[in-house]
Scaffold this active site. Sequence first.
Site, PDB file in Angstrom:
ATOM      1  N   LEU A  36       0.825  -1.220   0.000  1.00  0.00           N
ATOM      2  CA  LEU A  36       0.000   0.000   0.000  1.00  0.00           C
ATOM      3  C   LEU A  36       0.850   1.257   0.000  1.00  0.00           C
ATOM      4  O   LEU A  36       0.423   2.312  -0.446  1.00  0.00           O
ATOM      5  CB  LEU A  36      -0.895   0.028   1.253  1.00  0.00           C
ATOM      6  CG  LEU A  36      -1.954  -1.062   1.388  1.00  0.00           C
ATOM      7  CD1 LEU A  36      -2.583  -1.021   2.769  1.00  0.00           C
ATOM      8  CD2 LEU A  36      -3.019  -0.876   0.317  1.00  0.00           C
ATOM      9  N   GLY A  37       2.051   1.165   0.524  1.00  0.00           N
ATOM     10  CA  GLY A  37       2.903   2.356   0.612  1.00  0.00           C
ATOM     11  C   GLY A  37       4.261   1.995   1.171  1.00  0.00           C
ATOM     12  O   GLY A  37       4.503   0.856   1.568  1.00  0.00           O
ATOM     13  N   GLY A  39       7.838   3.851   3.384  1.00  0.00           N
ATOM     14  CA  GLY A  39       8.376   5.008   4.101  1.00  0.00           C
ATOM     15  C   GLY A  39       9.794   4.733   4.515  1.00  0.00           C
ATOM     16  O   GLY A  39      10.356   3.696   4.147  1.00  0.00           O
ATOM     17  N   LYS A  40      10.366   5.651   5.319  1.00  0.00           N
ATOM     18  CA  LYS A  40      11.757   5.432   5.714  1.00  0.00           C
ATOM     19  C   LYS A  40      11.874   4.304   6.748  1.00  0.00           C
ATOM     20  O   LYS A  40      12.910   3.714   6.926  1.00  0.00           O
ATOM     21  CB  LYS A  40      12.397   6.719   6.247  1.00  0.00           C
ATOM     22  CG  LYS A  40      11.723   7.318   7.449  1.00  0.00           C
ATOM     23  CD  LYS A  40      12.491   8.578   7.881  1.00  0.00           C
ATOM     24  CE  LYS A  40      11.770   9.274   9.020  1.00  0.00           C
ATOM     25  NZ  LYS A  40      10.455   9.805   8.614  1.00  0.00           N
ATOM     26  N   PHE A  41      10.750   3.960   7.372  1.00  0.00           N
ATOM     27  CA  PHE A  41      10.713   2.900   8.384  1.00  0.00           C
ATOM     28  C   PHE A  41      10.672   1.514   7.761  1.00  0.00           C
ATOM     29  O   PHE A  41      11.084   0.536   8.357  1.00  0.00           O
ATOM     30  CB  PHE A  41       9.454   3.090   9.243  1.00  0.00           C
ATOM     31  CG  PHE A  41       8.206   3.015   8.403  1.00  0.00           C
ATOM     32  CD1 PHE A  41       7.607   1.795   8.144  1.00  0.00           C
ATOM     33  CD2 PHE A  41       7.666   4.164   7.816  1.00  0.00           C
ATOM     34  CE1 PHE A  41       6.491   1.715   7.316  1.00  0.00           C
ATOM     35  CE2 PHE A  41       6.550   4.090   7.003  1.00  0.00           C
ATOM     36  CZ  PHE A  41       5.961   2.855   6.755  1.00  0.00           C
ATOM     37  N   GLY A  42      10.059   1.404   6.551  1.00  0.00           N
ATOM     38  CA  GLY A  42       9.795   0.109   5.916  1.00  0.00           C
ATOM     39  C   GLY A  42       8.621   0.211   4.959  1.00  0.00           C
ATOM     40  O   GLY A  42       8.513   1.188   4.228  1.00  0.00           O
ATOM     41  N   VAL A  44       4.241  -0.609   3.938  1.00  0.00           N
ATOM     42  CA  VAL A  44       2.868  -0.853   4.414  1.00  0.00           C
ATOM     43  C   VAL A  44       2.200  -1.822   3.430  1.00  0.00           C
ATOM     44  O   VAL A  44       2.239  -1.593   2.220  1.00  0.00           O
ATOM     45  CB  VAL A  44       2.054   0.462   4.504  1.00  0.00           C
ATOM     46  CG1 VAL A  44       0.640   0.186   5.003  1.00  0.00           C
ATOM     47  CG2 VAL A  44       2.746   1.465   5.421  1.00  0.00           C
ATOM     48  N   ASP A 151       3.418  15.942  11.203  1.00  0.00           N
ATOM     49  CA  ASP A 151       3.558  15.607   9.774  1.00  0.00           C
ATOM     50  C   ASP A 151       2.202  15.702   9.085  1.00  0.00           C
ATOM     51  O   ASP A 151       1.853  14.856   8.262  1.00  0.00           O
ATOM     52  CB  ASP A 151       4.163  14.199   9.632  1.00  0.00           C
ATOM     53  CG  ASP A 151       4.777  13.963   8.254  1.00  0.00           C
ATOM     54  OD1 ASP A 151       5.041  14.950   7.538  1.00  0.00           O
ATOM     55  OD2 ASP A 151       4.996  12.796   7.895  1.00  0.00           O
TER      56      ASP A 151
HETATM   57  P1  ATP Z   1       6.817   7.898   8.174  1.00  0.00           P
HETATM   58  O1  ATP Z   1       6.485   9.351   8.073  1.00  0.00           O
HETATM   59  O2  ATP Z   1       6.524   7.280   9.493  1.00  0.00           O
HETATM   60  O3  ATP Z   1       8.130   7.518   7.582  1.00  0.00           O
HETATM   61  P2  ATP Z   1       5.078   7.181   5.990  1.00  0.00           P
HETATM   62  O4  ATP Z   1       4.485   8.455   5.542  1.00  0.00           O
HETATM   63  O5  ATP Z   1       5.960   6.539   5.024  1.00  0.00           O
HETATM   64  O6  ATP Z   1       5.799   7.157   7.317  1.00  0.00           O
HETATM   65  P3  ATP Z   1       2.434   6.119   6.520  1.00  0.00           P
HETATM   66  O7  ATP Z   1       1.863   7.410   6.030  1.00  0.00           O
HETATM   67  O8  ATP Z   1       1.940   5.619   7.828  1.00  0.00           O
HETATM   68  O9  ATP Z   1       3.970   6.150   6.530  1.00  0.00           O
HETATM   69  O10 ATP Z   1       2.176   4.986   5.441  1.00  0.00           O
HETATM   70  C1  ATP Z   1       2.630   5.092   4.098  1.00  0.00           C
HETATM   71  C2  ATP Z   1       1.463   4.939   3.116  1.00  0.00           C
HETATM   72  O11 ATP Z   1       0.829   3.657   3.327  1.00  0.00           O
HETATM   73  C3  ATP Z   1       0.348   5.943   3.294  1.00  0.00           C
HETATM   74  O12 ATP Z   1       0.596   7.160   2.611  1.00  0.00           O
HETATM   75  C4  ATP Z   1      -0.858   5.213   2.759  1.00  0.00           C
HETATM   76  O13 ATP Z   1      -0.878   5.264   1.344  1.00  0.00           O
HETATM   77  C5  ATP Z   1      -0.575   3.763   3.153  1.00  0.00           C
HETATM   78  N1  ATP Z   1      -1.235   3.460   4.446  1.00  0.00           N
HETATM   79  C6  ATP Z   1      -0.727   3.655   5.685  1.00  0.00           C
HETATM   80  N2  ATP Z   1      -1.595   3.281   6.642  1.00  0.00           N
HETATM   81  C7  ATP Z   1      -2.688   2.836   5.992  1.00  0.00           C
HETATM   82  C8  ATP Z   1      -3.950   2.302   6.437  1.00  0.00           C
HETATM   83  N3  ATP Z   1      -4.231   2.169   7.704  1.00  0.00           N
HETATM   84  N4  ATP Z   1      -4.855   1.951   5.489  1.00  0.00           N
HETATM   85  C9  ATP Z   1      -4.573   2.086   4.173  1.00  0.00           C
HETATM   86  N5  ATP Z   1      -3.407   2.583   3.686  1.00  0.00           N
HETATM   87  C10 ATP Z   1      -2.469   2.951   4.580  1.00  0.00           C
HETATM   88 MG    MG Z   2       2.662   9.337   5.551  1.00  0.00          MG
END
Ligand code: ATP
Ligand code: MG
Length: 363
Positions: A36-37, A39-42, A44, A151
């Site tokens: 689904l996505g 990030g810098k953590f890993g 989704v 954020d």
């Molecule tokens: P960080 O800022 O912690 O590095 P990030 O922006 O990469 O994180 P998230 O925004 O939590 O992390 O997740 C990345 C992407 O995954 C989101 O932009 C979204 O598209 C998808 N995603 C995250 N959580 C969900 C969820 N609960 N349901 C559906 N899609 C999700």
């Molecule tokens: Mg995000």
Amino acid sequence: MSQGEGGRSQEAFEYRDITINTVEKASDLYIQLEKLGAGKFGMVYKLQEKATGKIRAGKYFRTRTSKEREAACKEVELMNLLHHPRLVQSLAAFQSQTELVLVLEYIAGGELFERIVDDDFEHTEPTSIQYVRQILEGIQYVHRQSIVHLDLKPENLVCISKNSHWIKIIDFGLARKLDPDTPVKVIHGTPEFMAPEVIAFEPVGFTTDMWSIGVICYILLSGDSPFQGDSDMETLQNITAAQWEFEEETFSEVSQEAKDFISQLLQKDSRCRLPSDQALAHPWLQKTEQSGTKALSKERMRRFLACQKWQKTGNVLLALKRLSRLSCKLDDPVTAPSAPEKGGISQCSLQNQWQFQWALFFS
Ligand code: ATP
Ligand code: MG
């Protein structure tokens, strides 16, 4: 407590305080589906619970180092304090040798701004009021828990389904719990939505989020980004100078109350910004459906989204260029950043921006 209002078209589940499961693996209980996505953590991933068939989202954190493990555990801890219908809910967490999996409710509708530009989605000032009210309700609750999100940006506002006007705030990866006796300074965020105090590396507060809501609201109503420059550095300079205005052309259909609301959030001095309680009581948010039902421009919003996508790929190159310049400067005692400059952005905050570019580079 159950989800209540706003969760109607979504599965209702009990709010849970989760403890990290170190006995079972996420793969024992869930089938991993598509990504689904990232990030810098890993990553989704979409998950399916084996026992019930229910769809969830799994945030997979790399936890090879103790720092990575701490960051992941912190997000789990904070999520346990955040039970509200406007905030993504956590359902379980699993820790293995090298990763932590945080299982979240799956939010199916995708990014709010992406939905808004769909042809069959109504985009007017009254619908915008609905979104801003929901963001504020969620953030008011977050702030009452003494937590700042840090954020807030369109990417982290998602619709609960493809045709729903109900939204939720996601991504508490940068959130912090504030203690009045301990100032918190951060060097991360997304340039366009960063408050001036973040760039100046001054302590953040609850109104740091309110600035970002002001930027989101400006873009929501006009499709234009108030501080966007031709480069991240220019954007950061525009924010530091608090240089912004309501363009005649882009704000011609927007009410005076809406402009007043934005003006009260985009205040350089964080003490002058409306806190969430007062923002919710602002006259603009009390307006009813009848007023100002003219359609707002989707074209500019489409351009904004296209630009965001382009920037995401561009940032890495920019960061690389800056990094190579930074390493030359830091090796050279004559040009290495030292005392703050007068006016504009200080050397000190320029240094932060470089650090910020480092953060971007590793994200
Ligand atoms: P960080 O800022 O912690 O590095 P990030 O922006 O990469 O994180 P998230 O925004 O939590 O992390 O997740 C990345 C992407 O995954 C989101 O932009 C979204 O598209 C998808 N995603 C995250 N959580 C969900 C969820 N609960 N349901 C559906 N899609 C999700
Ligand atoms: Mg995000």
